[in-house]
Design an enzyme around this catalytic site. Structure first.
Site, mmCIF file in Angstrom:
data_model
loop_
_atom_site.group_PDB
_atom_site.id
_atom_site.type_symbol
_atom_site.label_atom_id
_atom_site.label_comp_id
_atom_site.label_asym_id
_atom_site.label_seq_id
_atom_site.Cartn_x
_atom_site.Cartn_y
_atom_site.Cartn_z
ATOM 1 N N GLY A 139 1.801 -19.854 27.048
ATOM 2 C CA GLY A 139 2.236 -21.354 27.557
ATOM 3 C C GLY A 139 3.518 -21.607 26.694
ATOM 4 C CG ASN A 140 6.324 -24.149 28.126
ATOM 5 O OD1 ASN A 140 6.043 -25.654 28.489
ATOM 6 N ND2 ASN A 140 5.936 -23.570 29.583
#
Ligand code: CTP
Ligand code: CA
Length: 239
Positions: free
Chosen positions: A33-34
């Site tokens: 993810g980020n």
């Protein structure tokens, strides 16, 4: 026209906004993810809807609570997307009936080439560490630009960490031309800036690299600056 004290200068405009960070699965319990909170994209959707536009908000992972106001808005239709591929199909479908598409989502550039059907375990990797093989995701905005109608406005976002001797404007210009977007909104990010914040600073350039707007303040304030730029660009095109 005005509703209460508020201008509805975007009335009739059909808008798609993507927001938040995609999550690419590695196995049934893990993902890549980020740090995108989705706040800026959601603010862009709310600003457009409050100014009269009809908005499809395609939300990837968005922080808790950030979607509440948007999901209750009468002119916002909310759709959810998990992965880059899901975001791509939702945005591409919605874009077919849109005048403006704003790609504020932080789309993963890479995904696992093979998602493990079962949980990856230390036992299965035999104490050797874990090597992941990642492949590039499709560039969603590139597809939108390729299929753009003449009357459609495509807006990209860029979160940049300019290197020494380089400015945010340099990065924004080269990305705007590489992406072929009509407008690119760039902001600087880093370990301590940009993410999860309620404030932002945006630099907005057009496809030729000309600065058409700049804004600093809450994410809602800079969202309104972005819509002013979109409205100006469309006025010039239609003149
Ligand atoms: N974007 C997209 N599809 C992707 C990656 C990015 O549509 N697979 C969109 C983003 O939503 C954003 C714009 O492209 O509007 C720019 O994203 P950015 O990550 O800055 O560009 P990249 O081309 O991925 O370049 P970089 O290598 O700098 O990440
Ligand atoms: Ca990227």
């Amino acid at each position: 026209s005005v509703v209460g004290e508020r201008a509805v200068d975007l009335a009739g405009l059909r808008v798609v906004v993507s927001a938040g960070g995609t999550r690419e699965p590695l196995d049934p319990v893990r993902f890549l993810g980020n740090r995108s909170s989705g706040r800026q994209g959601v603010a862009v959707a709310l600003a457009a809807a409050d100014r009269g536009a009809t908005v499809v908000l395609v939300a990837a992972h968005v922080d808790e609570g950030v979607l509440a106001e948007a999901s209750a808005h009468s002119r916002i239709t909310l759709e959810h997307a998990g992965t880059a591929a899901e975001l791509q199909s939702a945005v591409t479908r919605a874009a077919a009936a849109a005048d403006v598409v704003v790609m504020a989502a932080a789309v993963a550039d890479f995904r696992a080439d093979a998602v493990s059907p079962g949980k990856l375990t230390k036992e299965s990797t035999g104490g050797e560490g874990l090597v992941l093989h990642l492949v590039e995701t499709d560039d969603i905005v590139a597809g939108l630009v390729r299929d753009r109608r003449p009357d459609q406005t495509i807006v990209g976002f860029a979160a940049e960490t300019p290197a020494e001797g380089e400015t945010l404007l340099d990065r924004a210009r080269s990305k705007a031309s590489r992406k072929g977007v009509d407008l690119l909104a760039a902001n600087e990010v880093g370990w301590e800036r940009g993410f999860e914040s309620t404030q932002n600073t945006l630099l907005i350039v057009d496809g030729t690299g000309t600065v058409v707007g700049e804004g600093s303040g809450t994410k809602r304030v800079v969202a309104d600056v972005l819509w002013d730029c979109v409205a100006n660009t469309r006025d010039e095109v239609n003149r």
